[in-house]
Write a protein that holds these residues in place. Sequence first.
Motif, mmCIF file in Angstrom:
data_model
loop_
_atom_site.group_PDB
_atom_site.id
_atom_site.type_symbol
_atom_site.label_atom_id
_atom_site.label_comp_id
_atom_site.label_asym_id
_atom_site.label_seq_id
_atom_site.Cartn_x
_atom_site.Cartn_y
_atom_site.Cartn_z
ATOM 1 N N PHE A 161 37.162 69.874 44.742
ATOM 2 C CA PHE A 161 37.245 68.432 44.540
ATOM 3 C C PHE A 161 36.405 67.715 45.589
ATOM 4 C CE2 PHE A 161 41.260 70.365 43.300
ATOM 5 C CZ PHE A 161 41.428 69.882 42.013
ATOM 6 N N LEU A 162 35.841 66.598 45.183
ATOM 7 C CA LEU A 162 35.194 65.691 46.119
ATOM 8 C C LEU A 162 35.919 64.353 46.048
ATOM 9 C CD1 LEU A 162 31.336 66.255 45.703
ATOM 10 C CD2 LEU A 162 32.823 66.991 47.560
ATOM 11 N N SER A 163 36.137 63.757 47.176
ATOM 12 C CA SER A 163 36.766 62.439 47.228
ATOM 13 C C SER A 163 35.681 61.382 47.069
ATOM 14 C CB SER A 163 37.495 62.250 48.561
ATOM 15 O OG SER A 163 38.038 60.955 48.649
ATOM 16 N N GLU A 164 35.859 60.494 46.083
ATOM 17 C CA GLU A 164 34.854 59.456 45.869
ATOM 18 C C GLU A 164 35.513 58.094 45.718
ATOM 19 O OE1 GLU A 164 32.639 59.397 42.180
ATOM 20 O OE2 GLU A 164 33.986 60.882 41.301
ATOM 21 N N SER A 165 34.682 57.063 45.842
ATOM 22 C CA SER A 165 35.173 55.694 45.723
ATOM 23 C C SER A 165 35.162 55.275 44.262
ATOM 24 C CB SER A 165 34.296 54.741 46.544
ATOM 25 O OG SER A 165 34.376 55.053 47.922
ATOM 26 N N GLN A 166 36.293 54.785 43.798
ATOM 27 C CA GLN A 166 36.406 54.275 42.434
ATOM 28 C C GLN A 166 36.730 52.792 42.510
ATOM 29 O OE1 GLN A 166 39.518 56.043 40.109
ATOM 30 N NE2 GLN A 166 39.059 54.868 38.276
ATOM 31 N N ARG A 167 36.056 51.990 41.683
ATOM 32 C CA ARG A 167 36.270 50.550 41.698
ATOM 33 C C ARG A 167 37.540 50.215 40.933
ATOM 34 N NH1 ARG A 167 34.534 47.294 45.541
ATOM 35 N NH2 ARG A 167 33.443 45.409 44.846
ATOM 36 N N PHE A 168 38.337 49.335 41.513
ATOM 37 C CA PHE A 168 39.581 48.913 40.883
ATOM 38 C C PHE A 168 39.627 47.389 40.845
ATOM 39 C CE2 PHE A 168 44.161 47.731 41.447
ATOM 40 C CZ PHE A 168 44.544 48.050 40.140
ATOM 41 N N TYR A 169 40.017 46.850 39.688
ATOM 42 C CA TYR A 169 40.075 45.407 39.477
ATOM 43 C C TYR A 169 41.534 45.016 39.219
ATOM 44 C CZ TYR A 169 35.118 46.265 38.840
ATOM 45 O OH TYR A 169 33.814 46.669 39.029
ATOM 46 N N PRO A 170 42.220 44.502 40.239
ATOM 47 C CA PRO A 170 43.663 44.212 40.113
ATOM 48 C C PRO A 170 43.990 43.241 38.986
ATOM 49 C CG PRO A 170 42.954 44.099 42.411
ATOM 50 C CD PRO A 170 41.716 44.208 41.595
ATOM 51 N N GLY A 171 43.080 42.309 38.719
ATOM 52 C CA GLY A 171 43.360 41.304 37.694
ATOM 53 C C GLY A 171 43.017 41.737 36.290
ATOM 54 N N GLY A 172 42.523 42.950 36.127
ATOM 55 C CA GLY A 172 42.153 43.415 34.792
ATOM 56 C C GLY A 172 41.119 42.500 34.150
ATOM 57 N N PRO A 173 41.382 42.040 32.928
ATOM 58 C CA PRO A 173 40.386 41.227 32.218
ATOM 59 C C PRO A 173 40.328 39.762 32.635
ATOM 60 C CG PRO A 173 42.327 41.521 30.854
ATOM 61 C CD PRO A 173 42.556 42.341 32.100
ATOM 62 N N THR A 174 41.201 39.333 33.535
ATOM 63 C CA THR A 174 41.293 37.906 33.867
ATOM 64 C C THR A 174 39.942 37.295 34.221
ATOM 65 O OG1 THR A 174 43.550 38.213 34.676
ATOM 66 C CG2 THR A 174 42.416 36.194 35.341
ATOM 67 N N ALA A 175 39.169 38.000 35.036
ATOM 68 C CA ALA A 175 37.859 37.473 35.449
ATOM 69 C C ALA A 175 36.759 38.501 35.208
ATOM 70 C CB ALA A 175 37.900 37.079 36.924
ATOM 71 N N ARG A 225 43.588 31.338 40.276
ATOM 72 C CA ARG A 225 44.688 30.645 39.595
ATOM 73 C C ARG A 225 44.168 29.843 38.403
ATOM 74 N NH1 ARG A 225 46.577 27.072 44.446
ATOM 75 N NH2 ARG A 225 44.314 26.685 44.286
ATOM 76 N N VAL A 226 43.093 29.099 38.649
ATOM 77 C CA VAL A 226 42.499 28.288 37.578
ATOM 78 C C VAL A 226 41.899 29.199 36.505
ATOM 79 C CG1 VAL A 226 40.809 26.497 37.045
ATOM 80 C CG2 VAL A 226 42.050 26.433 39.214
ATOM 81 N N GLN A 227 41.303 30.300 36.951
ATOM 82 C CA GLN A 227 40.734 31.261 36.014
ATOM 83 C C GLN A 227 41.815 31.782 35.057
ATOM 84 O OE1 GLN A 227 37.591 32.191 35.586
ATOM 85 N NE2 GLN A 227 37.952 33.825 34.115
ATOM 86 N N HIS A 228 42.967 32.076 35.616
ATOM 87 C CA HIS A 228 44.076 32.545 34.778
ATOM 88 C C HIS A 228 44.487 31.473 33.772
ATOM 89 C CE1 HIS A 228 47.968 34.080 33.495
ATOM 90 N NE2 HIS A 228 48.510 32.935 33.880
ATOM 91 N N VAL A 229 44.556 30.226 34.223
ATOM 92 C CA VAL A 229 44.950 29.130 33.328
ATOM 93 C C VAL A 229 43.960 29.004 32.173
ATOM 94 C CG1 VAL A 229 45.096 26.617 33.147
ATOM 95 C CG2 VAL A 229 46.209 27.799 35.054
ATOM 96 N N VAL A 230 42.665 29.028 32.479
ATOM 97 C CA VAL A 230 41.640 28.871 31.440
ATOM 98 C C VAL A 230 41.752 29.998 30.418
ATOM 99 C CG1 VAL A 230 39.164 28.877 30.983
ATOM 100 C CG2 VAL A 230 40.057 27.586 32.917
ATOM 101 N N ARG A 231 41.827 31.230 30.906
ATOM 102 C CA ARG A 231 41.907 32.360 29.982
ATOM 103 C C ARG A 231 43.186 32.295 29.156
ATOM 104 N NH1 ARG A 231 44.013 37.496 29.442
ATOM 105 N NH2 ARG A 231 42.634 38.935 28.303
ATOM 106 N N ASP A 232 44.286 31.953 29.784
ATOM 107 C CA ASP A 232 45.566 31.899 29.092
ATOM 108 C C ASP A 232 45.530 30.867 27.967
ATOM 109 O OD1 ASP A 232 48.406 32.622 28.853
ATOM 110 O OD2 ASP A 232 48.769 30.580 29.548
ATOM 111 N N GLU A 233 44.950 29.693 28.244
ATOM 112 C CA GLU A 233 44.882 28.649 27.218
ATOM 113 C C GLU A 233 43.943 29.040 26.076
ATOM 114 O OE1 GLU A 233 46.773 26.163 26.815
ATOM 115 O OE2 GLU A 233 47.850 26.368 28.711
ATOM 116 N N LEU A 234 42.876 29.752 26.391
ATOM 117 C CA LEU A 234 41.957 30.193 25.341
ATOM 118 C C LEU A 234 42.627 31.223 24.431
ATOM 119 C CD1 LEU A 234 38.558 30.610 27.234
ATOM 120 C CD2 LEU A 234 39.344 28.663 25.878
ATOM 121 N N TYR A 267 36.961 41.768 28.284
ATOM 122 C CA TYR A 267 37.204 43.200 28.489
ATOM 123 C C TYR A 267 37.777 43.441 29.872
ATOM 124 C CZ TYR A 267 33.026 43.514 31.466
ATOM 125 O OH TYR A 267 32.119 43.358 32.476
ATOM 126 N N ASP A 268 38.452 44.570 29.996
ATOM 127 C CA ASP A 268 39.019 44.992 31.272
ATOM 128 C C ASP A 268 37.983 45.860 31.981
ATOM 129 O OD1 ASP A 268 40.406 46.018 33.401
ATOM 130 O OD2 ASP A 268 42.208 46.530 32.255
#
Length: 570
Positions: A161-175, A225-234, A267-268
């Motif tokens: 095994f090799l240890s590598e960096s994987q990108r993680f996006y906590p907000g998923g598709p929000t932004a 926060r505003v990003q979440h509001v915009v996506r939620d309303e859409l 997309y996520d």
Amino acid sequence: MTTTTETISFLQVRPRRQRATGGSISSGAVKSRVYVAMMAFAFVYLAIGAKLVILAGMEEAPSAAWVSAQDSVSASRPDLIDRNGEILATDIKTASLYAEPRRILDVDEAVEGLMRVLPGLDRAVVRRRLDSRAGFVWLKRELSPGQADAVHNLGLPGIGFLSESQRFYPGGPTAGHIVGSVNVDNAGLTGIEKYIDKEWLGDLRELGFASDRTMEPVKLAMDLRVQHVVRDELVKAMDRFKAIAAVGIVLDAKTGEVVAMSSVPDYDPNDRSQALDQNRLNRATGGVYEMGSVFKTFTMAMALDSGKVAINDSFDASRPIRAHGRTITDFHGQNRILTVSEIFRYSSNIGTIKMMLATGINKQREFMERLGLTRRLNTELPENATPLLPPKWNELAAMTISFGHGISVTPMQTAVAAAALVNGGTLLPPTFLPRSRKEAEALGRRVISEKTSQALRYLFRLNVISGSGRRSDVPGYTVGGKTGTAEKIENGRYVNDKRRNSFLSAFPMDDPQYVVLAVIDEPKPERKGLPATAGMNAAPIVGAIIRRAAPMLGVMPRFGKGEEAIKISY
């Protein structure tokens, strides 16, 4: 008797000799066996030593490949954070499975074990790689902890095994469309991720300075926060009006910062496969559309700023206009002479065309160029589409462009141009990175006068008080705006049962701080008997966004004010 006795004596004595002789033979045999054993052990140790030397020699080649692979997968990326420090993207450590085929003792055993633990692998590919004489081959990237433990427990030589960096996006598709995504090697593919690679991170990686290195976070202008509001309303609006897509943008009118931008379906970025779906493209900056009647805002600004049309002028909108074999009418026809404010409020195509003609076709094209609506918009995002212009900017083209047909631009271009019309007349290049007002002033370019901007703020507010934008109003926030309903084109012809609706707005209109744009694609009537116009669906989206987001943006409501139109002098 004597003979018998002697015979017995002989028999008794002989065994003693045999025992004596046997004792002598046993001692020599023991020594011989000891020597043989010593030689055997020596031979075994020599064989083991020789094998170790051979294995050590075999490891020299894959060692270089292993080091190269380790360097490539350990490259770090800086965290992406929003304007308040909330993490949008970060690196996490994960295990990736590799093999050194020359060290595989039993390929069949290795293949069977790996397929048992990782059934998703392609058996033929795994066997081909393990049968090769390569020094290093990848088998699977980014294993889960459970998968890594299961493979480890197989105890297969030559598998590691090799240890590598994987990108993680906590907000998923929000932004997702803003932050973008990376490939399996942690290199940026879209959005801000690709931007920072192009600007500086790519060079660091090439020079080897990005491996396991802690980097300063990259702050964005976006408010999560505003990003979440915009996506939620859409998302709710798409469900409510059975639409196929929607776009929402919140832009700081004073700095050009993109506070929020959402395009759904989105997309996520944690699932790269979703980014390949064409239906999930970034429509806010990567798609061009006829924006419909919101373009009347630009025609109005052009006419008023030219000095050839005044706010108290009137134009005859009692009859349709015929030009080049086409007849142009009004959707909400009043069939009478209309003032400039009425043309805006009733969204008159006829009145708008006459205002454009009073100003001049050449002036129209120059003004559209001045607002940046005829060329590709530059932002940090790589996904920026180029506007579609008419092949010939003749009289008919100028007429249709005046009310938003015959020219296709991105929603972001529309919002950026609108910000210039309401902020006092200064066009600011948009940015997804933080920008101060002082920095914005240095970048700004005047496109209309302050007096024209004041007139447009008056018209925006009037349209919400008594026009098509009523459903966008939010008590205390003095919302203003313009609706747009554009028929879609299929097979080269406009179809009247498929529309792309929009509402272009700003608040508070006495001193606009933010521009908000909502676009909804192919909305259906909310219930039978109701129309599916922009005033019925796009305007309520904007109202909902402002109602929820304004307090987060620090815009305090002022009750008892703003119910009347903005006062102007002319």
